[in-house]
Scaffold this motif. Structure first.
Motif, PDB file in Angstrom:
ATOM      1  N   ASP A 164      64.394 163.325  52.461  1.00 35.08           N
ATOM      2  CA  ASP A 164      65.089 162.390  51.578  1.00 35.08           C
ATOM      3  C   ASP A 164      64.236 162.610  50.025  1.00 35.08           C
ATOM      4  OD1 ASP A 164      66.353 161.185  53.514  1.00 35.08           O
ATOM      5  OD2 ASP A 164      64.874 159.507  53.862  1.00 35.08           O
TER       6      ASP A 164
ATOM      7  N   CYS B  87      67.878 171.607  52.400  1.00 37.57           N
ATOM      8  CA  CYS B  87      66.850 170.853  52.742  1.00 37.57           C
ATOM      9  C   CYS B  87      66.532 170.941  54.186  1.00 37.57           C
ATOM     10  CB  CYS B  87      67.031 169.313  52.428  1.00 37.57           C
ATOM     11  SG  CYS B  87      67.234 168.969  50.582  1.00 37.57           S
TER      12      CYS B  87
ATOM     13  N   TYR C  17      72.903 162.139  44.785  1.00 44.05           N
ATOM     14  CA  TYR C  17      72.147 162.136  46.124  1.00 44.05           C
ATOM     15  C   TYR C  17      73.173 162.594  47.128  1.00 44.05           C
ATOM     16  CZ  TYR C  17      69.256 160.588  49.741  1.00 44.05           C
ATOM     17  OH  TYR C  17      68.310 160.105  50.957  1.00 44.05           O
TER      18      TYR C  17
ATOM     19  N   ASN D 243      62.087 161.807  60.677  1.00 45.98           N
ATOM     20  CA  ASN D 243      62.938 162.931  60.669  1.00 45.98           C
ATOM     21  C   ASN D 243      62.858 163.789  61.696  1.00 45.98           C
ATOM     22  OD1 ASN D 243      64.561 161.922  58.435  1.00 45.98           O
ATOM     23  ND2 ASN D 243      62.764 162.493  57.166  1.00 45.98           N
TER      24      ASN D 243
ATOM     25  N   ASP E 240      75.239 163.392  50.388  1.00 46.18           N
ATOM     26  CA  ASP E 240      75.340 162.562  51.597  1.00 46.18           C
ATOM     27  C   ASP E 240      76.289 163.536  52.767  1.00 46.18           C
ATOM     28  OD1 ASP E 240      75.207 160.664  53.893  1.00 46.18           O
ATOM     29  OD2 ASP E 240      77.059 159.588  52.910  1.00 46.18           O
TER      30      ASP E 240
ATOM     31  N   THR F 285      58.177 160.506  55.129  1.00 48.30           N
ATOM     32  CA  THR F 285      58.481 160.448  53.480  1.00 48.30           C
ATOM     33  C   THR F 285      57.890 161.938  52.908  1.00 48.30           C
ATOM     34  OG1 THR F 285      58.026 158.285  53.358  1.00 48.30           O
ATOM     35  CG2 THR F 285      57.852 159.340  51.486  1.00 48.30           C
TER      36      THR F 285
ATOM     37  N   ARG G 214      66.212 165.447  48.830  1.00 45.50           N
ATOM     38  CA  ARG G 214      67.525 165.104  48.050  1.00 45.50           C
ATOM     39  C   ARG G 214      67.040 164.260  46.833  1.00 45.50           C
ATOM     40  NH1 ARG G 214      71.014 162.779  52.905  1.00 45.50           N
ATOM     41  NH2 ARG G 214      69.103 161.803  53.672  1.00 45.50           N
ATOM     42  N   ARG G 215      66.326 163.411  46.664  1.00 42.86           N
ATOM     43  CA  ARG G 215      66.247 162.424  45.751  1.00 42.86           C
ATOM     44  C   ARG G 215      65.884 163.546  44.505  1.00 42.86           C
ATOM     45  NH1 ARG G 215      64.341 158.461  49.125  1.00 42.86           N
ATOM     46  NH2 ARG G 215      61.793 158.953  48.505  1.00 42.86           N
TER      47      ARG G 215
END
Length: 238
Positions: free
Chosen positions: A145, A180, A160, A208, A162, A122, A148-149
């Motif tokens: 993530d 990112c 967001y 990740n 993809d 996270t 991106r958020r």
């Protein structure tokens, strides 16, 4: 037998070790913590149950509620100045995240050399550890993530993303995803450059880790569930 739990921001990882090898490992989301209640029936009463928790007191209480049969064996791990061959140079050693502390212990036990220890979940943590086991310091940045958020939440025109990584992105989704990944890889490589004495290793763990590892240009190795390995090593100490 040792049972280890790593309660992170998103999931609770667990592992069963018999002193020689991991017999089983798994993970559940915090919302599915009740699934842990099946573990005591599957495994004989362990010698110790090790818990590293960064998800707050309520999360720890919910885990304990599911594992009442193991209550006498429970050990809540907290970071200290020195354990298991690792010296913690944090200004206040107790303020180091226990997941980072356990990952450092796990990495030093597996790879006793100059290392950059990366937990890519996270959040992404990037910690410098020398061959003597001294934790020199480290960085925390949003994970892939979260990055991106943040763009989707705090900008007017960016959803967001993809997309896919590209050396020269030519659409917005690819530009965000590439940016990112490059930010994560760049921070890791800068930390490695500062530490590198010719043979420093980057140790990658977390959800990740494999993705980020594809784009690193420095020596690296995947070591899944490093905090569990650190908990196992702590449990083995007298």
């Amino acid at each position: 037998m040792i049972i280890c739990f790593d309660s992170g921001n998103s999931r609770i990882k667990w592992g069963v070790h018999d002193g020689n090898a991991w017999l089983a490992q798994g993970a559940v989301a915090h919302a599915d913590v009740a699934e842990l209640a099946s573990l005591p029936a599957r495994w004989d009463r362990p010698e110790r149950v090790m818990l590293a928790n960064v998800a707050g007191a309520e999360a720890a209480q919910r885990i304990r509620q599911q594992l009442q049969a193991w209550a006498p064996q429970f050990c809540d791990v907290q970071p200290v100045a020195e354990r298991a061959g690792v010296t913690n140079l944090y200004r206040n050693p107790a303020q180091l995240g226990v997941d980072r502390w356990c990952a450092l212990i796990g990495a030093h036990g597996l790879f006793p050399r100059d290392s950059i220890v990366v937990m890519a979940g996270t959040a992404t943590t990037i910690d410098s550890l020398d061959a003597a086991g001294t934790f020199l310091g480290g960085m925390i940045l949003p994970g892939l993530d979260l990055m991106r958020r943040a763009l989707a939440r705090d900008t007017a025109g960016l959803a967001y993303a993809d997309g896919q990584y590209a050396a020269q992105p030519r659409c917005t989704d690819d530009a965000i995803v590439t940016g990112c990944i490059e930010a994560q890889a760049g921070a890791i490589e800068r930390a490695w450059t500062r530490l590198n004495a010719g043979d420093a290793l980057c140790v990658l763990s977390g959800g990740n880790a494999e993705l980020i590892g594809k784009y690193l240009v420095i020596p690296h190795v995947l070591a899944h569930n490093l905090p569990l390995e650190g908990l196992r090593q702590l449990a083995a100490e007298p």
